[in-house]
Design an enzyme around this catalytic site. Sequence first.
Site, PDB file in Angstrom:
ATOM      1  N   ASP A   1       1.047  -1.166   0.012  1.00 12.43           N
ATOM      2  CA  ASP A   1      -0.187  -0.096  -0.026  1.00 12.43           C
ATOM      3  C   ASP A   1       0.967   1.315   0.019  1.00 12.43           C
ATOM      4  O   ASP A   1       1.798   1.424   0.849  1.00 12.43           O
ATOM      5  CB  ASP A   1      -0.968  -0.031   1.085  1.00 12.43           C
ATOM      6  CG  ASP A   1      -1.843   1.180   1.255  1.00 12.43           C
ATOM      7  OD1 ASP A   1      -3.054   0.968   0.751  1.00 12.43           O
ATOM      8  OD2 ASP A   1      -1.450   2.295   1.725  1.00 12.43           O
ATOM      9  N   ILE A   2       0.734   2.255  -1.077  1.00 12.35           N
ATOM     10  CA  ILE A   2       1.517   3.323  -1.007  1.00 12.35           C
ATOM     11  C   ILE A   2       0.903   4.445   0.106  1.00 12.35           C
ATOM     12  O   ILE A   2      -0.263   4.704   0.234  1.00 12.35           O
ATOM     13  CB  ILE A   2       1.205   4.241  -2.243  1.00 12.35           C
ATOM     14  CG1 ILE A   2       1.564   3.178  -3.674  1.00 12.35           C
ATOM     15  CG2 ILE A   2       2.044   5.457  -2.378  1.00 12.35           C
ATOM     16  CD1 ILE A   2       1.260   3.741  -4.806  1.00 12.35           C
TER      17      ILE A   2
ATOM     18  N   GLU B   1      -4.599   2.274  -4.055  1.00 11.85           N
ATOM     19  CA  GLU B   1      -3.450   2.158  -4.120  1.00 11.85           C
ATOM     20  C   GLU B   1      -2.763   1.102  -3.386  1.00 11.85           C
ATOM     21  O   GLU B   1      -1.393   1.047  -3.177  1.00 11.85           O
ATOM     22  CB  GLU B   1      -2.743   3.553  -3.451  1.00 11.85           C
ATOM     23  CG  GLU B   1      -3.148   3.477  -1.572  1.00 11.85           C
ATOM     24  CD  GLU B   1      -4.498   3.930  -1.378  1.00 11.85           C
ATOM     25  OE1 GLU B   1      -4.849   4.335  -0.350  1.00 11.85           O
ATOM     26  OE2 GLU B   1      -5.605   3.921  -2.215  1.00 11.85           O
TER      27      GLU B   1
END
Length: 466
Positions: free
Chosen positions: A341-342, A384
């Site tokens: 996950d960004i 994301e």
Amino acid sequence: MESDFKETLYAKLDALSSRSIIETLPDGALVLDEDGKAIFANPKFCELTGYTLADLMYLSHEELVKLLLRYGEKVYPSIRDNLHITESGERTSARRIFLHKMGYSVPIEVSGYVVRDRDGQTHGTLLVCKDLHSQLMAEIISTINSSLQIKDVLQNTTKAVVDYLGLYSNAVFMFDKAINALRLVSCNVFEAETDLPDIIIPLGVGAPGKIALTRKAVYVANLGEEELTSDAKMGKGVAKFKGRSSIGYPLLFRDELLGVIAFDAATVREFSDEEKLVFESVANQVALAMYNAQLFANLEHLSITDGMTSLYNHRYFQDRLIEELNRAKRNHAVISLLMLDIDNFKNYNDHFGHPRGDQLLKGFSGLIKASVRNFDVVCRYGGEEFAVILPDCQQTEAIEIAERIRKACERFNFFGRETQPGGRVTVSIGVANYPQAKTHEEIVLFADKALYAAKHHNRNRVEIYS
């Protein structure tokens, strides 16, 4: 002696009141006497085989088999059994491949009948040979088009050409638009796909290149000697084709060049007009099958690909994860899963807008692909979030791969990275594995919990499920 033979022959046929009938049959007909020797062949039989009546006279059944059947004496016992005529006069039939005098194959159905006169006395055997070219073409078309997978299309083409047409080999070159050249993608003389030589032929070079450029058939008398072969730089593999003739055709669909197909004989010889008509028909069918397979591949790719990042999508991820888990269970192997996950992506989107956010997602996708092994499965999980399936990967190696991704992201000069916390774009990663997790739902849950732990511990880190 010859006159005595003819007198005996016609006497027997006249006794049966069948000579004129046999002569005018639309199918080939061969009459054998009680000893299995040829005593008559009608014009259609001579046309099917290329041999005259004089060529066939006096030949025994065994000699006829060696002369006419594609595999000669090797199949004689089965032919003899299949065409055995019982005393009751029961008809028998079998499908066989005749070898024409010119060297090409003729598919036929042979039906055998006991020949008797009015008094019931047996005079021999009548073999009626039906030309199966039209049926053969239907089978070739069916075989070639039996799959929408390009690999199957190529394998089916080879089967149709080599098995049905009785040729030595078949080669298919696909046109690669990216390099404007032909690439060898299929040839049955190489036992394994990995043995296939890496041959790239520019348009206009060698026989295949000339076919592609002119979009016309090209005949090569001897593949092992002519310049049209050596110019194409076929390499050491060309030795396999020495002493063989070949003819190639362009693979065209709606005037689009898809490739080239070559038909290779077992010897140096000319190809008959009948063969050329068959080859052209096969080439047209292969082109259609290839076009449909490519279209299907494109549609299939779109259905499993995320349009934004060009990674596999969530649906494909779920299917592939189940597939890899089942394989690992069967082989007593391991797999690992990364959930990524960004960090602070919403903050980035709010600051620069969605178009820049999309660019960040694309850039990050490239970093993941560059950091994993070439057989690992990289997917966009949603938003994301990303997922990477790592087949045959122990937890320690999975952690190394995850760290490689994390560091690559941390170091990359993303647009606007200075606006993010710490002046960097970072990623948090959770790691889980089978057999610790027992099901695909469980391994996703474990990796997701590890990802949550990484987020909870100030992000930009790798956590394993424990």
